[in-house]
Structure formats: C-alpha cells, structure tokens
Write a protein that holds these residues in place. Structure first.
Motif, PDB file in Angstrom:
ATOM      1  N   LEU A   1     107.314  43.954  -6.064  1.00  0.00           N
ATOM      2  CA  LEU A   1     106.130  44.257  -6.873  1.00  0.00           C
ATOM      3  C   LEU A   1     106.273  45.561  -7.649  1.00  0.00           C
ATOM      4  O   LEU A   1     105.471  45.847  -8.538  1.00  0.00           O
ATOM      5  N   PHE A   2     107.298  46.362  -7.313  1.00  0.00           N
ATOM      6  CA  PHE A   2     107.505  47.664  -7.935  1.00  0.00           C
ATOM      7  C   PHE A   2     108.667  47.589  -8.929  1.00  0.00           C
ATOM      8  O   PHE A   2     109.732  47.046  -8.611  1.00  0.00           O
ATOM      9  N   LYS A   3     108.471  48.150 -10.115  1.00  0.00           N
ATOM     10  CA  LYS A   3     109.558  48.166 -11.087  1.00  0.00           C
ATOM     11  C   LYS A   3     110.765  48.915 -10.547  1.00  0.00           C
ATOM     12  O   LYS A   3     111.906  48.520 -10.754  1.00  0.00           O
ATOM     13  N   ASP A   4     110.512  50.034  -9.874  1.00  0.00           N
ATOM     14  CA  ASP A   4     111.561  50.771  -9.167  1.00  0.00           C
ATOM     15  C   ASP A   4     111.143  50.834  -7.708  1.00  0.00           C
ATOM     16  O   ASP A   4     110.218  51.579  -7.348  1.00  0.00           O
ATOM     17  N   PRO A   5     111.798  50.049  -6.834  1.00  0.00           N
ATOM     18  CA  PRO A   5     111.343  49.954  -5.441  1.00  0.00           C
ATOM     19  C   PRO A   5     111.779  51.105  -4.541  1.00  0.00           C
ATOM     20  O   PRO A   5     111.410  51.122  -3.359  1.00  0.00           O
ATOM     21  N   SER A   6     112.512  52.066  -5.059  1.00  0.00           N
ATOM     22  CA  SER A   6     113.056  53.109  -4.187  1.00  0.00           C
ATOM     23  C   SER A   6     111.950  53.920  -3.520  1.00  0.00           C
ATOM     24  O   SER A   6     112.014  54.203  -2.315  1.00  0.00           O
ATOM     25  N   GLY A   7     110.937  54.314  -4.296  1.00  0.00           N
ATOM     26  CA  GLY A   7     109.836  55.089  -3.716  1.00  0.00           C
ATOM     27  C   GLY A   7     109.075  54.291  -2.680  1.00  0.00           C
ATOM     28  O   GLY A   7     108.699  54.802  -1.617  1.00  0.00           O
ATOM     29  N   ALA A   8     108.848  53.000  -2.960  1.00  0.00           N
ATOM     30  CA  ALA A   8     108.123  52.140  -2.019  1.00  0.00           C
ATOM     31  C   ALA A   8     108.935  51.911  -0.755  1.00  0.00           C
ATOM     32  O   ALA A   8     108.383  51.826   0.349  1.00  0.00           O
ATOM     33  N   SER A   9     110.249  51.815  -0.898  1.00  0.00           N
ATOM     34  CA  SER A   9     111.104  51.606   0.268  1.00  0.00           C
ATOM     35  C   SER A   9     111.046  52.797   1.217  1.00  0.00           C
ATOM     36  O   SER A   9     110.913  52.635   2.441  1.00  0.00           O
ATOM     37  N   GLY A  10     111.108  53.994   0.654  1.00  0.00           N
ATOM     38  CA  GLY A  10     110.991  55.191   1.478  1.00  0.00           C
ATOM     39  C   GLY A  10     109.624  55.291   2.127  1.00  0.00           C
ATOM     40  O   GLY A  10     109.504  55.708   3.296  1.00  0.00           O
ATOM     41  N   TRP A  11     108.602  54.876   1.389  1.00  0.00           N
ATOM     42  CA  TRP A  11     107.242  54.912   1.947  1.00  0.00           C
ATOM     43  C   TRP A  11     107.114  53.948   3.128  1.00  0.00           C
ATOM     44  O   TRP A  11     106.484  54.279   4.141  1.00  0.00           O
ATOM     45  N   LEU A  12     107.709  52.764   3.014  1.00  0.00           N
ATOM     46  CA  LEU A  12     107.644  51.794   4.114  1.00  0.00           C
ATOM     47  C   LEU A  12     108.209  52.369   5.403  1.00  0.00           C
ATOM     48  O   LEU A  12     107.673  52.111   6.490  1.00  0.00           O
ATOM     49  N   SER A  13     109.257  53.167   5.310  1.00  0.00           N
ATOM     50  CA  SER A  13     109.844  53.781   6.504  1.00  0.00           C
ATOM     51  C   SER A  13     108.852  54.728   7.169  1.00  0.00           C
ATOM     52  O   SER A  13     108.687  54.722   8.400  1.00  0.00           O
ATOM     53  N   ARG A  14     108.182  55.531   6.358  1.00  0.00           N
ATOM     54  CA  ARG A  14     107.172  56.463   6.913  1.00  0.00           C
ATOM     55  C   ARG A  14     105.991  55.700   7.502  1.00  0.00           C
ATOM     56  O   ARG A  14     105.435  56.087   8.537  1.00  0.00           O
ATOM     57  N   TRP A  15     105.595  54.633   6.836  1.00  0.00           N
ATOM     58  CA  TRP A  15     104.487  53.791   7.307  1.00  0.00           C
ATOM     59  C   TRP A  15     104.808  53.180   8.675  1.00  0.00           C
ATOM     60  O   TRP A  15     103.982  53.190   9.588  1.00  0.00           O
ATOM     61  N   ARG A  16     106.011  52.676   8.826  1.00  0.00           N
ATOM     62  CA  ARG A  16     106.395  52.068  10.101  1.00  0.00           C
ATOM     63  C   ARG A  16     106.446  53.115  11.217  1.00  0.00           C
ATOM     64  O   ARG A  16     106.072  52.837  12.363  1.00  0.00           O
ATOM     65  N   THR A  17     106.912  54.307  10.893  1.00  0.00           N
ATOM     66  CA  THR A  17     106.927  55.377  11.890  1.00  0.00           C
ATOM     67  C   THR A  17     105.505  55.679  12.353  1.00  0.00           C
ATOM     68  O   THR A  17     105.247  55.880  13.545  1.00  0.00           O
ATOM     69  N   ARG A  18     104.564  55.667  11.410  1.00  0.00           N
ATOM     70  CA  ARG A  18     103.144  55.906  11.747  1.00  0.00           C
ATOM     71  C   ARG A  18     102.605  54.774  12.622  1.00  0.00           C
ATOM     72  O   ARG A  18     101.855  55.025  13.595  1.00  0.00           O
ATOM     73  N   LEU A  19     102.986  53.538  12.356  1.00  0.00           N
ATOM     74  CA  LEU A  19     102.488  52.400  13.139  1.00  0.00           C
ATOM     75  C   LEU A  19     102.962  52.448  14.586  1.00  0.00           C
ATOM     76  O   LEU A  19     102.294  51.922  15.482  1.00  0.00           O
ATOM     77  N   GLU A  20     104.094  53.074  14.807  1.00  0.00           N
ATOM     78  CA  GLU A  20     104.632  53.171  16.165  1.00  0.00           C
ATOM     79  C   GLU A  20     103.728  53.986  17.091  1.00  0.00           C
ATOM     80  O   GLU A  20     103.846  53.890  18.317  1.00  0.00           O
ATOM     81  N   GLN A  21     102.807  54.757  16.499  1.00  0.00           N
ATOM     82  CA  GLN A  21     101.892  55.562  17.307  1.00  0.00           C
ATOM     83  C   GLN A  21     100.723  54.740  17.850  1.00  0.00           C
ATOM     84  O   GLN A  21      99.915  55.249  18.619  1.00  0.00           O
ATOM     85  N   GLU A  22     100.629  53.480  17.422  1.00  0.00           N
ATOM     86  CA  GLU A  22      99.532  52.617  17.862  1.00  0.00           C
ATOM     87  C   GLU A  22     100.069  51.447  18.675  1.00  0.00           C
ATOM     88  O   GLU A  22     101.254  51.115  18.608  1.00  0.00           O
ATOM     89  N   LYS A  23      99.181  50.820  19.428  1.00  0.00           N
ATOM     90  CA  LYS A  23      99.597  49.779  20.367  1.00  0.00           C
ATOM     91  C   LYS A  23      99.317  48.362  19.872  1.00  0.00           C
ATOM     92  O   LYS A  23      99.658  47.393  20.552  1.00  0.00           O
TER      93      LYS A  23
END
Length: 487
Positions: free
Chosen positions: A389-411
């Motif tokens: 969905l992104f013309k340049d997916p690099s920024g979104a790809s890096g964001w997904l990594s941070r998002w997943r790290t945040r999700l690990e804090q929940e059950k």
C-alpha cells in the motif's frame, strides 16, 4: 404520523420565526428510512406513498406541527455574521422516540424563510442524497450524527450554476441548537435570552447539570468534551467536515451539515476537499484546533452567565479551553490505540501512532485500507499486502518491527487482537468517487447506485464480497479533488 411535543416553539418569539413550508409541484418519495421511523415511533403509511411524500415535502403540514425557522448567527471561515438563521430549513417539530429521547424533525429545502437572505430556500437533489448517504454512513460507523429520515423529489428545478432537479431532505437531530445560536443572542447583548437558551440546552441535553453549583460553566465543559470526543472519532475514520463554522457545531455533540465533507483516500494531514476552503482552515489536521476555537466563541457568549465578575469568568472559561486540549489528546490517542490493536496503554504509544501516519504520508498510503490491512497482519497474515500500500515500503517496514515489539508487551492472542481491530477499522467508507457516482446517476433518474451504496455502508466493519468494489481506492482518473456546498 408524528406525535409532536414542540419544546423549542414554547421559547420566546424572538428565538425563531414562524413559517410554513412552501408547497412543491410534484412530490415523489425517493427514500424513506423505515428503521429510523420505527426508532422514532413514527407510524408511516407506506401503502400511500403519495400522501407520505406530500407530508415529508411540506405540502401537507401534519397535525401538531409548529413549523419554524431558528434564528442564529455564526463565524463563517473566521468572519462573524450576526444574523444567519435557517434560510432553507424548517423545523416541523419534535418527537420523543422509543428510548425517551427528544428528536427534531426538520425539512431542508422546504422553501424560503425570513432568514433566506434572498435565497430560494430550496435544495438540489444531489446535496440532498449526499447528506442522506453521509449522515447514515456516520451513524453506521458509530459516530454521533444527525440522521436521514427521507429524501423527496419536488418535481421542480432549482437554479444554481445550472438547472438541477429539486428535492427536500428530512433530517432528524437531537436538536439544532448551535454555537451560532448562542452567538445570535450574545451579539445583541441579550443576557436573558442567553440564560433562557442555556437553561433549555441543559434541560434537553445535560439535565445532570441542573443542580450543579456552576451549571453554565459545566455546560461549557460538557459541550467542549462532547466536541473533543467527536472530532477524535472523525480523525479516526479520516473524515474531513469541510465547513466547521460555529453555526455548524451543535451543543448536543452531533455531526451536522454534510455539505462539502469528504473522507481521506491517501493520507495527507493537510488535505482539503471543500471548494470554498481556499486557505485550508478546515483541513484534516486543523479540525481539533478549529473545534477548540469554536468552543472559545461559545465561552465568550457564556461569560455573563458563568460569573458576574468578568475576570473570574474569563479565567474559568480559559481553564475549560485548556481541558478541551487535554480531553482531545486523550480521546485521539485512545481511538488510534484501538486502531493499532493496543488493548493496554503504554508510554510511547503516541509516537508509534505518529510513526505510522508519517510513513503513510510519505508513502501516499490509503488511510482506510492501511488500517484495515493491519488487522490482517495482526491476525498472522503476511506483511506483503500491507507494505504494497506504500509507494516506498521501507518506512512502513521499519514501523512494523516497532509495532510488533510493542505488541509483545500484551497477552492478547493474535485472532483476539485482529477481531478487536476489525471492529474499529472499517472496510468500507463512503468513498468520494462512489458518492459522486451515485449522485451523478441519480440526477439522470437512476437511483440504483444510491441504493447499493447505502446497502454497502450499513455494516462498514464487516467484509462483504458483494460490496468489495466499495473498499477499493479510486483509480487516478476517478479521484475527487473537490467537493461543494449544497447551497
């Protein structure tokens, strides 16, 4: 048909002008909201559509109605106009619905009033159907808004830039009292009128304030919070009102007046669709600040009621304006936390939200599809469609990594999280090109596109194969660049 109990008509005469709808040549019922009629306790005889159309167009004034045009003023694009009023809308009366809530029944396009300012008081078919679509879509999205009871063709033409088929829109609202209504009395230094109006609003919308020590200050706070919550919800679905004048902001906290409003396709925080918003005053990002500005105008009106000492009144009002900002930030973050699948609150969530929005802006990603596709990623699906969905997916790809790290804090389990996200990230919105497609067809007598669009919007948080085309962003040649007021 209607069981009226008209409280606004019992206010002093200078609050409104008594006026009857002007009959039209050939009323024809185009759409009637049977579910809303049932909710309102309206007994409509659908076996006699001609009679029903005559009532809803204003040709026949039903028993118990006390038709009137409300007086109000307003800031329009920052400039104060001391007298506006209902120039093409007539309040037929009020009903008490099945839940015990008082609701206004108003006809838009029912003819001239003393506030018409040389206008004809009529409405064209396109804007009427547009308001029908948008108000019902907002309701389906779970966002407070006025509702559509009916659309009626008049059998006459209205003349704007070109001749257009005329119509009447039947609007239902918790009330039509606006910030501009208070400004009307403040501009005339009518403190008693302000007090009567404030007491009316408290009785009708905030009865819990009646016994408070400072009811008028608390009224300001209640309206401020209602608007902060509303605008946060707007931003969560990519909605741009387009004309956030003070006469378009209700005391009840409902979205009102769907003229040049639109929904974002690709994310752009400074996006403007309205043809009359040349300076971007009401751009997507600016809406919270404008809402606060409008609340400040309400505060100015209420100062004489808040405290006899003006300095103390100003101090108290300014505190509420500060609270508006805090309330909005809290509600906005809560909305976007849910959109990202965060079931708990963590410091740094705001930065994650802004990180995704920045990547969307840079990548020109579609607002609605990005968040909906993120639901699938949360459920364990591949990142591929999301990143596409992104013309340049690099920024979104890096964001997904941070998002997943945040999700690990929940059950929460992935499917549990994905389900919660789908409940707040719509699959279908009233995309601008689909709305325009429906209106263009209706102007040529084909209502099938209008009907199908309404069906698609009924359950926006569900995936429906038969309505998959409504979830697709516009092709470059289908993009709607400007929307227009219906006046």
């Amino acid at each position: 048909m209607f069981q009226f109990d008209n409280s606004y008509a019992r206010l002093p005469d200078h609050f409104y002008a008594s006026v009857y709808p002007e009959p039209v040549e050939g009323p024809v019922l185009l759409k009637f909201n049977e579910a809303l009629a049932e909710e309102l306790g309206i007994g409509a005889d659908l076996s006699d559509p001609a009679r029903l159309a005559a009532i809803l167009a204003g040709n026949v004034v039903p028993q118990g109605a006390t038709p009137l045009a409300m007086a109000y003023a307003g800031h329009q694009f920052g400039s104060f106009v001391p007298q506006l009023g209902d120039g093409r809308a007539i309040l037929l009366g009020e009903v008490v619905d099945r839940s015990g809530t008082r609701r206004d029944i108003q006809l838009k396009g029912a003819g001239p009033t003393p506030f018409s300012r040389r206008g004809d008081g009529r409405a064209a078919l396109g804007p009427v159907l547009r308001e029908y679509i948008l108000s019902e879509a907002m309701h389906a999205l779970g966002i407070r808004a006025t509702r559509a009871l009916a659309a009626v063709a008049t059998g006459e033409q209205v003349y704007r830039e070109t001749p257009q088929p005329g119509a009447v829109f039947v609007r239902v609202a918790a009330s039509h009292v606006r910030i501009g209504t208070f400004q009307y009395f403040a501009a005339r230094q009518d403190v008693e009128g302000l007090r009567i109006l404030a007491d009316y609003v408290i009785d009708r919308h905030y009865p819990e304030l009646k016994e408070r020590e400072r009811p008028y200050l608390d009224l300001l706070r209640a309206v401020a919070f209602a608007q902060a919550d509303l605008v946060a919800r707007w931003l969560g679905v990519g909605f741009i009102h387009g004309v956030m004048n003070t006469d378009n902001m209700t005391l009840s906290g409902e979205t009102i007046d769907f003229g040049p409003c639109a929904f974002l396709d690709e994310y752009d925080q400074m996006k403007v669709f309205s043809s009359i918003d040349q300076g971007g005053r009401y751009a997507y990002r600016n809406q919270p600040g404008i809402a606060q500005w409008n609340i400040a105008r309400l505060a100015e009106c209420l100062l004489p009621l808040i405290d006899d000492d003006q300095d103390k009144a100003v101090l108290s009002a300014n505190h509420v304006l500060s609270e508006f900002g805090e309330r909005f930030q809290t509600q906005w973050l809560a909305v976007f936390r849910r959109k990202l699948g965060f079931l708990e609150e963590e410091e740094g969530d705001g930065d994650l939200v802004q990180g995704l929005l920045s990547a969307m802006q840079e990548g020109e990603a579609d607002f609605t599809r990005t968040f909906r596709q993120l639901c699938h990623v949360a459920g364990g699906e591949s990142d591929e469609l999301f990143l596409s969905l992104f013309k340049d997916p690099s920024g979104a790809s890096g964001w997904l990594s941070r998002w997943r790290t945040r999700l690990e804090q929940e059950k929460a389990l992935p499917q549990e999280r994905a389900s919660a996200m789908r409940a707040v990230n719509p699959a279908i919105i009233p995309r601008n090109h689909k709305v325009e497609e429906a209106l263009a067809a209706a102007n040529y007598g084909d209502l099938s596109f209008f009907e199908r669009l309404l069906q698609a919007l009924e359950k926006p948080y569900e995936d429906h194969v038969e309505f998959a085309d409504y979830a697709v962003p516009p092709k470059p040649e289908e993009r709607v660049l400007q929307t227009f007021c219906g006046t």
